[in-house]
Design an enzyme around this catalytic site. Structure first.
Site, mmCIF file in Angstrom:
data_model
loop_
_atom_site.group_PDB
_atom_site.id
_atom_site.type_symbol
_atom_site.label_atom_id
_atom_site.label_comp_id
_atom_site.label_asym_id
_atom_site.label_seq_id
_atom_site.Cartn_x
_atom_site.Cartn_y
_atom_site.Cartn_z
ATOM 1 C CD GLU A 1 -1.412 -2.493 1.573
ATOM 2 O OE1 GLU A 1 -0.301 -2.537 2.137
ATOM 3 O OE2 GLU A 1 -2.074 -3.519 1.303
ATOM 4 N NE ARG B 1 -17.370 -7.560 3.085
ATOM 5 C CZ ARG B 1 -18.333 -8.379 3.472
ATOM 6 N NH1 ARG B 1 -19.244 -7.954 4.315
ATOM 7 N NH2 ARG B 1 -18.387 -9.616 3.026
ATOM 8 C CG ASP C 1 -12.967 -9.566 7.363
ATOM 9 O OD1 ASP C 1 -12.928 -10.805 7.454
ATOM 10 O OD2 ASP C 1 -12.976 -8.955 6.278
#
Ligand code: TPP
Ligand code: MG
Lengths: 285, 330
Positions: free
Chosen positions: B71, B180, B130
């Site tokens: 990243e 999301r 998650d």
């Protein structure tokens, strides 16, 4: 790129002038980095005065090669070289690090629009150079992108992300100079974080690797010439340099990484460089 | 009631309201602009499908760079491409971009003033199972603090599409925050969108409190407003999609008209959208403010609904914040 004895003497004269400017500007600033800039003066000289496609009077020229200084702390050598090349008055060099000066402590392109990027935080320049080379390739351009890295700087993981990407992308028009001076702030590079073998590391990432004496104009010139002809691989030229080169007092000593000379030290250094300059001139004319 | 001028989705309060992930609109908008502007390039760090950048990557493989899981490199390579005249869009999870690569964004993108758009997907606590490592609830704070940066947090997929298209037209460093989860559609294709402009989606008669919300929680704020109306409390609900530059004029007007503010966001209260609003109000129109957001905690695994409730950002929490702030007006 033809180099003859005459031209080499001319380059030696210029690099000596650049070294004098570096010492003067550091003295005037009272702080800054001495070892790296003096050590890289020869590589900068041959790049800006012999190799690079650039025009100080037309900084937006699309055909210009791109230069990224990733190890921004050695900017005194960049500023001095660019001033001697005509980007700004040499007299302005003495404003280094002062309030209101274009010569920021680390380069900022908002103050100097002829820089391709700002730098100072280590490890970020090569990624940008890779981005430039990819974008130029998308546009089918022939420009080369050159990037300077410090050896200690290679401790930063982001470099290896960029090295991996450049290898994958086969960026034949990307050429990196590593200042292999074996010092960083806390000591000698092999004590702080061993880097050897740099050649083996870069080779493993699919780069074309050459090692040169960073004070030998012919070797640097030949290496860049060779790098220009490698079509499918990015090139790294590992320049073995002497930190503080040109002033005996400063040479090989990591303590001079980030220290500016005081009045006495600068006076002695300038005398030494003057003497050398006189000798080069005598040889030249 | 809903602001008629904005041509909002009239079915937004229905049980079976259409729901689409906000990131979908981002992917579609990027693809759409990519067709018109050949300078647009896209870069991703091994999350091309998750971030919906795959739509662009499949259509324009020559203008897409797969960076791998890197990243920091992602941000700086994009800056380099922008230096040559490209308009790069980079995407990853918000936790890693702008999380992992914050200083690269600051130095190589914003300090250089390069027009790179950072799309942070899976932002907020509603990422769900998650767990806390993947729930970016600090991203608004760390992006809005950087000079030259624009920060946008769309409320639904349709607004996200308009937002990315608008950002690609102005070419400035920008962060666009994407969620999301599937999110109720509140706007329509006809709803106007302008960067920097807040929109009051709901306005009761003489509202006692102005709710200012951003992102997917705008929907919960609207439901709360409707329920409050049923019990005789009149509020307004404003969608603050552009967090920076802040629409100060509208915020000051809202504060002066209602005399109290509640901010709603899926983000830490510290440094987030509510903080930006409070910074403005403290200077120009000090009124009581209540903040709905995460109170200095990390997230954890759970369903989005469980987490929104647990961390105090549900409809009932918005309603109590309104009641509390009304008390404080007295
Ligand atoms: C990200 C980051 N970490 C730390 C520093 C502080 N720093 C400046 S120069 C330097 C040493 C760099 O070593 P090298 O690249 O070998 O440069 P040299 O000392 O040879 O000039 C360090 C640690 C920095 N500028 N950026
Ligand atoms: Mg070194």
């Amino acid at each position: 790129m033809e180099l003859n004895d005459e031209k080499i003497l001319g380059l030696r004269e210029i690099s000596n002038n650049i070294r004098e400017s570096i010492v003067e500007m550091l003295l005037s600033a009272g702080s800054g980095h001495t070892a790296g800039p003096l050590g890289m003066a020869d590589v900068f000289t041959i790049l800006y005065f012999h190799i690079l496609k650039h025009d100080p009077k037309n900084i937006e020229w699309e055909e210009r090669d791109r230069v990224v200084l990733s190890n921004g702390h050695i900017c005194p050598v960049l500023y001095a070289t660019m001033a001697h090349a005509g980007y700004m008055p040499v007299s302005e060099l003495n404003t280094l690090r002062r309030f209101g000066s274009r010569l920021q402590g680390h380069p900022h392109r908002e103050f100097m629009p002829w820089l391709e990027t700002s730098s100072g935080p280590l490890g970020e320049g090569l990624s940008q150079a890779v981005g430039m080379a990819i974008a130029l390739r998308i546009d089918n351009k022939k420009n080369f992108t050159y990037c300077f890295l410090g050896d200690g700087e290679l401790n930063e993981g982001q470099n290896w992300e960029a090295i991996m990407l450049a290898g994958k992308e086969r960026l034949g028009k990307l050429i990196v100079f590593v200042d292999r001076n074996n010092i960083q702030i806390d000591g000698n590079t092999e004590d702080i974080m061993p880097l050897n073998s740099l050649t083996a590391k870069w080779t493993a990432f699919n780069w074309h690797v050459q090692e040169v004496d960073g004070h030998n104009f012919e070797m640097i010139n030949d290496a860049v010439g060779k790098a220009h002809t490698v079509p499918e691989q990015p090139s790294v030229i590992i320049c073995r340099t002497i930190p503080g080169k040109g002033v005996l007092e400063f040479e090989y000593d990591y303590h001079w990484h980030g220290k500016a000379p005081n009045k006495d030290e600068a006076k002695k250094a300038l005398e030494e460089l003057h003497t050398l300059g006189g000798k080069i001139k005598a040889e030249h004319h | 009631m809903l602001n008629k001028n904005l041509k909002l989705n009239e079915k937004m309060f229905d049980q079976d309201v259409e729901q689409i992930p906000i990131r979908q609109g981002f992917g579609e908008g990027l693809l759409e602009e990519g067709k018109h502007n050949k300078d647009i390039v896209a870069l991703c760090a091994d999350l091309t499908e998750s971030t919906k950048m795959n739509l662009f990557a499949e259509a324009f493989p020559d203008r897409f760079v797969e960076i791998g899981i890197a990243e920091q490199n992602l941000a700086s390579v994009a800056s380099g491409m922008a230096a040559i005249g490209k308009l790069p869009v980079i995407s990853s999870y918000a936790m890693f971009s702008p999380g992992r690569n914050w200083e690269q964004i600051r130095t190589t993108i914003c300090y250089n003033d390069r027009p790179v758009i950072i799309a942070g997907s899976h932002a907020g606590i509603s990422v769900g199972p998650d767990g806390g490592t993947h729930q970016a609830i600090e991203d608004i704070a760390i992006t809005r603090v950087i000079p030259n940066m624009i920060v946008v947090s769309p409320c639904d997929s349709i607004e996200a599409k308009k937002a990315i298209q608008a950002l690609l037209k102005i070419g400035k460093p920008a962060y666009i925050r994407l969620a999301r989860e599937k999110t109720p559609i509140m706007t329509t294709l006809e709803t106007p969108f302008e960067l920097g402009q807040s929109q009051t989606l709901w306005k009761g008669e003489n509202p006692e409190v102005a709710i200012i919300a951003t992102g997917a929680l705008v929907h919960k704020a609207l439901v709360a407003a409707k329920k409050l109306e049923e019990i005789g409390i009149s509020v307004s609900v404003t969608n603050l999609a552009t967090i920076k530059p802040l629409d100060e004029e509208s915020i000051i007007t809202l504060a002066k008209e209602s005399g109290a503010i509640v901010t709603v966001e899926e983000h830490q209260i510290a440094g987030g959208m509510g903080s930006a609003v409070a910074e403005c109000l403290a200077q120009y129109a000090p009124v009581p403010v209540e903040f709905v957001g995460v109170r200095d905690l990390f997230g954890q695994s759970g369903t989005p609904d469980e987490l929104i409730e647990y961390y105090g950002m549900g409809i009932s929490h918005i309603m109590s914040a309104v009641k509390t702030v009304i008390e404080r007006k007295k």
